[in-house]
Motif scaffolding. Structure first.
Motif, PDB file in Angstrom:
ATOM      1  N   CYS A  76       0.859  -1.181   0.000  1.00  0.00           N
ATOM      2  CA  CYS A  76       0.000   0.000   0.000  1.00  0.00           C
ATOM      3  C   CYS A  76       0.899   1.236   0.000  1.00  0.00           C
ATOM      4  O   CYS A  76       1.814   1.334   0.816  1.00  0.00           O
TER       5      CYS A  76
ATOM      6  N   PRO B 105      -0.414   6.713  -6.607  1.00  0.00           N
ATOM      7  CA  PRO B 105      -0.236   5.770  -7.723  1.00  0.00           C
ATOM      8  C   PRO B 105       0.787   6.297  -8.723  1.00  0.00           C
ATOM      9  O   PRO B 105       0.447   6.723  -9.835  1.00  0.00           O
TER      10      PRO B 105
ATOM     11  N   THR C 288      -3.378   1.607  -3.710  1.00  0.00           N
ATOM     12  CA  THR C 288      -3.233   3.013  -3.347  1.00  0.00           C
ATOM     13  C   THR C 288      -4.557   3.744  -3.453  1.00  0.00           C
ATOM     14  O   THR C 288      -5.551   3.215  -3.956  1.00  0.00           O
ATOM     15  N   GLY C 289      -4.551   4.988  -2.981  1.00  0.00           N
ATOM     16  CA  GLY C 289      -5.674   5.897  -3.146  1.00  0.00           C
ATOM     17  C   GLY C 289      -5.189   7.130  -3.881  1.00  0.00           C
ATOM     18  O   GLY C 289      -4.654   7.048  -4.966  1.00  0.00           O
ATOM     19  N   ASP C 290      -5.350   8.313  -3.269  1.00  0.00           N
ATOM     20  CA  ASP C 290      -4.900   9.605  -3.789  1.00  0.00           C
ATOM     21  C   ASP C 290      -5.756  10.091  -4.953  1.00  0.00           C
ATOM     22  O   ASP C 290      -6.247  11.210  -4.925  1.00  0.00           O
ATOM     23  N   LYS C 291      -5.948   9.285  -5.972  1.00  0.00           N
ATOM     24  CA  LYS C 291      -6.862   9.613  -7.055  1.00  0.00           C
ATOM     25  C   LYS C 291      -8.245   9.091  -6.670  1.00  0.00           C
ATOM     26  O   LYS C 291      -8.401   7.911  -6.362  1.00  0.00           O
TER      27      LYS C 291
ATOM     28  N   TYR D 238     -11.800   4.565  -9.065  1.00  0.00           N
ATOM     29  CA  TYR D 238     -11.323   3.190  -9.032  1.00  0.00           C
ATOM     30  C   TYR D 238     -10.756   2.865 -10.407  1.00  0.00           C
ATOM     31  O   TYR D 238     -11.412   3.067 -11.444  1.00  0.00           O
TER      32      TYR D 238
ATOM     33  N   THR E   5      -6.000   1.430  -7.886  1.00  0.00           N
ATOM     34  CA  THR E   5      -6.243   2.720  -7.249  1.00  0.00           C
ATOM     35  C   THR E   5      -7.697   2.749  -6.815  1.00  0.00           C
ATOM     36  O   THR E   5      -8.593   2.557  -7.630  1.00  0.00           O
ATOM     37  N   CYS E   6      -7.925   2.985  -5.524  1.00  0.00           N
ATOM     38  CA  CYS E   6      -9.289   3.047  -4.999  1.00  0.00           C
ATOM     39  C   CYS E   6      -9.352   4.163  -3.963  1.00  0.00           C
ATOM     40  O   CYS E   6      -9.128   3.940  -2.777  1.00  0.00           O
ATOM     41  N   GLY E   7      -9.617   5.372  -4.413  1.00  0.00           N
ATOM     42  CA  GLY E   7      -9.675   6.533  -3.525  1.00  0.00           C
ATOM     43  C   GLY E   7     -11.074   7.094  -3.412  1.00  0.00           C
ATOM     44  O   GLY E   7     -11.280   8.301  -3.550  1.00  0.00           O
TER      45      GLY E   7
END
Length: 612
Positions: A234, A238, A284-287, A290, A319-321
């Motif tokens: 994690c 991204p 990760t997230g940030d964006k 999905y 990516t899942c933010g």
């Protein structure tokens, strides 16, 4: 009750529900700009990670409902601490005992909850954490007999106060409702069933991994890895999606893969030895969307338009933010990634880059993303720039009043007068035409310079950069406002009071700026295809629907299954529920109608490394 009624019960709730951040409002633009500037200047000198090296280290393991079962459910949510209704709706689904899905049965709540970064917006502080994150999550799960573990990874918004509030919230063994916190640093490594490991990297403030963090992972991860082990990493950003424009963006993550996971550093011989382990999932997230990139195996040829067939052997980058912050676009995402890219300056890297392809199941999908992005510049949309960020009109008005006053003074100097108001009143038709021609020439000059430089340097014309074009559009609006003011001034009697004429000038300039200046800014943002303006297309709308998270399951056979879940709409009707607790009962907000979640795409199965 609605949100505004709920806010009246803040004392009973023990926190104040907050509205979504209006990112293009002048107050937020100013505050965020100041915090970013301060972080850029001072955060490097107060990096808490260097201090964390002196803190105690406790080996982490996830709690198992049945230790003999050797399986576990894990939840991942990121970018969560924004508006109350979106954050609390996601938290309510996360805190429920089970989540019913057609054809897949009930999915139990994760015994491990990973917060993937940006737990608070717009900037970190103790009060912001209490209102935007802790309050909603404590209400979603006041208590739990199985005591699930919560681990948090800091994002850039968590870093704006130098990580001070983050460490006080998540690194002091303080429970958040029914969730327990046991990490002592801003990074972690957790042993999971089925010979899996979960790693949280803190990569803020630069591209290098700091020495205390590197030593931590060498001690708590590398030396325990065995051939066939699988790793979930994690990270806060991204960077793989940025590698197309910034070839060195992925360097830090690739270095970690090579020198910590795949190889173990032997301090006695000063050499690296293979561990036999492999990263199977980057998360990760940030964006705030999905998106999933899946590995293209070496036996498959690139360039095919057909989606890759399901294959558990593929590594995944997800990516899942969607945890609560504004929805982000997906229609600008690159279709193919080569990692590390050919232009990377990393000295030691894989000889053959890994190829990854964007999977079709993005959320929102590309078509809906384009439709949503257009709303910012659509005056008839409820999410038009000026309707959703009313303070922006004031900012645009002030900017154009200043621009028009400067241009008015320049016009007076050009006419050889010391009184700008008198120069406007005495302007003739030829002066007005000259002003318009000069404004048009100034507007076209950067285009001509850019085209000429492009022809000389690249052999093809080149348009001015996005910021230059944005400034030119605002100057054009100011010039148009000045032309209208000059035409009006010709009708004013020379005996009119100069203060009165100045008031008319300010009013017209403000009116032009608030309307045409804002509209042209929205159109510029709408048609931008890279950089910060592409973020503003969605952040300016503060869309608090379309939220979600990731639920994962490690089965007894060691396979990892991803369930990407979405809430198309958030709850806007709440009721109060009394929690009987010691030393005193308290009140929590709960959705009047529990929000429902659905799969974004069919579950993704990842085989353990030992079976690949």
């Amino acid at each position: 009750m609605d949100f505004q009624e709920l806010r009246k019960h803040a004392e009973a709730l023990r926190f104040t529900p907050r509205e979504p951040v209006r990112w293009l409002a002048p107050k937020e633009l100013t505050r965020t700009a100041v915090k970013v500037a301060m972080a850029a200047m001072f955060a490097g000198y107060s990096d808490k990670r260097e201090i964390q090296g002196a803190l105690e280290v406790e080996p982490l393991s996830a709690p198992l409902a049945d230790p003999e079962a050797q399986e576990i459910w894990i939840d991942f949510v990121a970018d969560l601490g924004d508006g109350f209704e979106a954050t609390a709706s996601v938290a309510a689904v996360l805190g429920a005992d089970t989540l019913a899905l057609p054809r897949h049965g009930p999915l139990p709540r994760g015994s491990l909850l990973v917060l993937g970064g940006d737990q608070v917006y717009p900037v970190a502080s103790t009060g912001a954490y209490e209102d935007r994150m802790k309050g909603p999550y404590r209400a979603a799960l006041p208590s739990a007999p199985d005591k699930p573990l919560m681990l948090a990874l800091p994002g850039n918004h968590d870093w704006y106060d130098g990580l001070t509030a983050f460490l006080r919230i998540f690194a002091q063994n303080r429970a958040i409702g029914g969730w327990e916190t046991r990490q002592t640093r801003s990074y972690f490594a957790v042993r999971l069933p089925g010979r899996w490991w979960l790693v949280g990297l803190d990569s803020q403030l630069g591209s290098y991994i700091d020495d205390p963090q590197r030593r931590y992972f060498e001690t708590e991860l590398s030396r325990h890895l065995e051939p066939g082990d699988s790793v979930i990493v994690c990270c806060a950003v991204p960077t793989w999606m940025e590698s197309a424009e910034e070839p060195d963006a992925f360097n830090s993550l690739h270095w970690f893969d090579l020198n910590v996971v795949r190889n173990r550093f032997d301090r006695e011989t000063r050499t690296y030895r293979p561990t036999g382990a492999s990263i199977r999932l980057w998360l990760t997230g940030d964006k705030h969307h999905y998106a999933r990139y899946e590995e293209r195996l070496s036996s498959e040829e690139p360039g095919s338009d057909e989606p890759l067939p399901a294959n558990p052997r593929r590594r995944q980058m997800v990516t899942c933010g969607l945890g609560g912050a504004y929805l982000a676009a997906t229609h600008h995402l690159p279709e193919e990634l080569s990692l590390p890219p050919a232009g990377s300056r990393l000295r030691k890297k894989d000889e053959r880059p890994l190829a990854f392809t964007l999977a079709p199941g993005t959320y929102p999908d590309a078509a809906e993303s384009r439709t949503l992005a257009r709303a910012l510049a659509n005056p008839f949309s409820p999410r038009f720039l000026l309707r959703h960020n009313r303070g922006f009109a004031v900012l645009a008005a002030v900017v154009h009043v200043v621009l028009v006053l400067i241009m008015c003074a320049a016009f007076a100097l050009g006419e050889g007068r010391h009184n700008p108001i008198g120069a406007l009143q005495g302007a003739g038709l030829d002066d007005l035409l000259g002003l318009l021609c000069a404004s048009a020439a100034l507007f076209l000059l950067p285009f001509l310079i850019g085209w000429w430089r492009g022809l000389l340097g690249e052999g093809r014309p080149r348009a001015p950069s996005g910021p230059v074009l944005a400034a030119l559009l605002q100057l054009a609006v100011a010039a148009a406002a000045l032309a209208v003011i000059t035409a009006m001034a010709r009708t004013f009697a020379s005996s009119w009071n100069g203060i009165f004429v100045l008031m008319i000038l300010v009013f017209v300039a403000a009116l032009f700026g608030a309307t045409f200046g804002s509209l042209l800014f929205a159109l510029w943002v709408r048609w931008s295809n890279k950089g910060m303006p592409t973020e503003w297309q969605m952040s300016g709308q503060s869309i608090d629907d379309h939220k979600g998270f990731l639920r994962m399951h490690i089965a007894r056979n060691g396979s990892l299954t991803l369930y990407p879940l979405a809430l198309d709409s958030t709850c806007r009707d709440w009721r109060l529920d009394e929690v009987r607790a010691t030393p005193a009962p308290w009140t929590r907000p709960v959705p009047a109608t529990p929000p429902t979640a659905h799969l974004i795409e069919e579950p993704v199965v990842i085989a353990p490394h030992r079976e690949v």
